[in-house]
Design a protein around this motif. Structure first.
Motif, short mmCIF file in Angstrom:
data_model
loop_
_atom_site.label_atom_id
_atom_site.label_comp_id
_atom_site.label_asym_id
_atom_site.label_seq_id
_atom_site.Cartn_x
_atom_site.Cartn_y
_atom_site.Cartn_z
N UNK A 13 0.83 -1.19 0.00
CA UNK A 13 0.00 0.00 0.00
C UNK A 13 0.87 1.25 0.00
N UNK A 14 0.26 2.37 -0.37
CA UNK A 14 0.98 3.64 -0.38
C UNK A 14 1.41 3.99 1.04
N UNK A 27 4.94 13.78 -7.41
CA UNK A 27 4.84 12.39 -6.98
C UNK A 27 4.45 11.55 -8.19
N UNK A 28 5.34 10.66 -8.61
CA UNK A 28 5.07 9.77 -9.74
C UNK A 28 5.21 8.33 -9.26
N UNK A 29 4.08 7.64 -9.14
CA UNK A 29 4.08 6.26 -8.66
C UNK A 29 3.52 5.31 -9.73
N UNK A 30 3.70 5.68 -10.99
CA UNK A 30 3.16 4.86 -12.09
C UNK A 30 3.85 3.50 -12.15
N UNK A 31 3.14 2.56 -12.76
CA UNK A 31 3.71 1.25 -13.14
C UNK A 31 4.33 0.52 -11.96
N UNK A 50 2.68 19.94 -7.29
CA UNK A 50 2.45 20.39 -8.66
C UNK A 50 2.16 19.23 -9.61
N UNK A 51 2.66 18.05 -9.27
CA UNK A 51 2.45 16.91 -10.15
C UNK A 51 2.12 15.67 -9.36
N UNK A 52 1.05 14.96 -9.76
CA UNK A 52 0.63 13.74 -9.06
C UNK A 52 0.22 12.70 -10.09
N UNK A 53 0.87 11.55 -10.06
CA UNK A 53 0.53 10.48 -10.98
C UNK A 53 0.42 9.17 -10.23
N UNK A 73 -0.12 21.03 -11.80
CA UNK A 73 0.20 21.15 -13.23
C UNK A 73 0.00 19.82 -13.96
N UNK A 74 0.24 18.70 -13.28
CA UNK A 74 0.15 17.38 -13.89
C UNK A 74 -0.69 16.47 -13.01
N UNK A 75 -1.61 15.73 -13.64
CA UNK A 75 -2.42 14.77 -12.90
C UNK A 75 -2.60 13.51 -13.73
N UNK A 76 -2.19 12.37 -13.17
CA UNK A 76 -2.36 11.09 -13.83
C UNK A 76 -3.13 10.13 -12.94
N UNK A 77 -4.36 9.82 -13.34
CA UNK A 77 -5.21 8.88 -12.60
C UNK A 77 -5.73 7.81 -13.55
#
Length: 287
Positions: A13-14, A27-31, A50-53, A73-77
């Motif tokens: 879990x996160x 924060x980039x937690x992709x893949x 500013x950025x959350x993925x 500025x960046x959002x990845x859901x």
């Protein structure tokens, strides 16, 4: 020897300690293989964010009412089991990049989304959802600076929305768009990828394709286009790597101008009504 880049495979879990890092901006937690549920409101503690993925397949994102991110500025859901557009985006007026792909978003793309991002958004990915159109049915896409638009694999209907002149990637394959390609569509001379495949489009393919000077990939397969295949102008041929016009009703002959596309690697005109001799002249293409 160059080392291979490994795919991240964090599990579990996160970590809660993440929300104690108050100076975090990106924060980039992709893949990853992170699992469980994340309440997005907790990221409000990170006031400089500013950025959350969080785009991965095993995570669910929940919303309450407290999440605000005015500086985002960046959002990845992507692949986060969303069924509705996150309403906090109404107040994210500085957003550059938005990825809500591979969810279960329903109905229309809400007007408030482009009201808040019309002057800032550069990259938009809403592919692989259940969207049916744009609220208000705008003729021209409402984002003035958009570079990348990915709407493929939805249920979008009606006429093709005309892209802004800034657009480089226009991908709307596997929808239910119908009618002809609007003439004003071809003011978009900066396109590098144009994918209108697997829709219900018809009419002729306009000759002004030859003015697309940086086009690399053209995919129009599985529509009902008829008439001639447009010739390739010297500008178009400079960068073109792939053409797929298969499963249409195109007729007559292959334009010999295709032989002037030095980087062409893929050509598919199968399942049409072309009447011609075998195109041995394509042998001049080395790629």
């Amino acid at each position: 020897m160059t080392a291979k880049k490994k795919k991240n495979s964090e599990m579990g879990e996160t970590p809660r300690s993440l929300f104690e890092l108050r100076n975090l901006e990106y924060i980039h937690l992709d893949s990853n293989n992170l699992s469980g549920s994340v309440v997005l409101d907790e990221f409000s503690k990170l006031e400089k964010l500013k950025g959350l993925s969080l785009s991965f397949k095993k995570l669910s994102v929940d919303f309450k009412t407290g999440f605000t991110a005015p500086e985002l500025k960046e959002l990845g859901l992507g692949s986060c089991n969303l069924t509705d557009f996150p309403e906090f985006l109404k107040y994210s007026s500085g957003l550059w990049q938005l990825d809500l792909s591979n969810n279960n978003l329903q109905d229309q793309i809400p007007k408030w989304l482009w009201n808040s991002t019309s002057e800032t958004l550069l990259n938009l990915n809403l592919s692989h959802n259940c969207l049916t159109g744009f609220e208000g049915n705008p003729v021209i896409l409402p984002w003035a600076r958009l570079i990348t638009l990915e709407l493929n694999s939805n249920m979008l209907r009606g006429s093709l929305p005309v892209p802004a002149s800034t657009l480089h990637i226009y991908s709307v394959s596997s929808n239910e768009y119908a009618g002809e390609i609007p003439a004003t569509f071809y003011n978009t001379v900066n396109l590098t990828i144009l994918d209108l495949s697997n829709n219900n489009l018809n009419g002729i393919i306009p000759q002004c394709f030859e003015n697309f000077g940086v086009l690399q990939l053209l995919k129009l397969w599985n529509n009902s286009f008829h008439g001639d295949i447009p010739r390739m102008g010297s500008n178009t041929c400079s960068w073109l790597e792939g053409i797929d016009l298969s499963y249409n009703q195109l007729q007559r002959k292959l334009p010999r101008s295709i032989a002037h596309c030095p980087d062409l690697m893929f050509l598919n005109v199968g399942n049409n009504q072309i009447s011609d001799t075998f195109p041995a002249w394509l042998g001049v293409l080395q790629q």
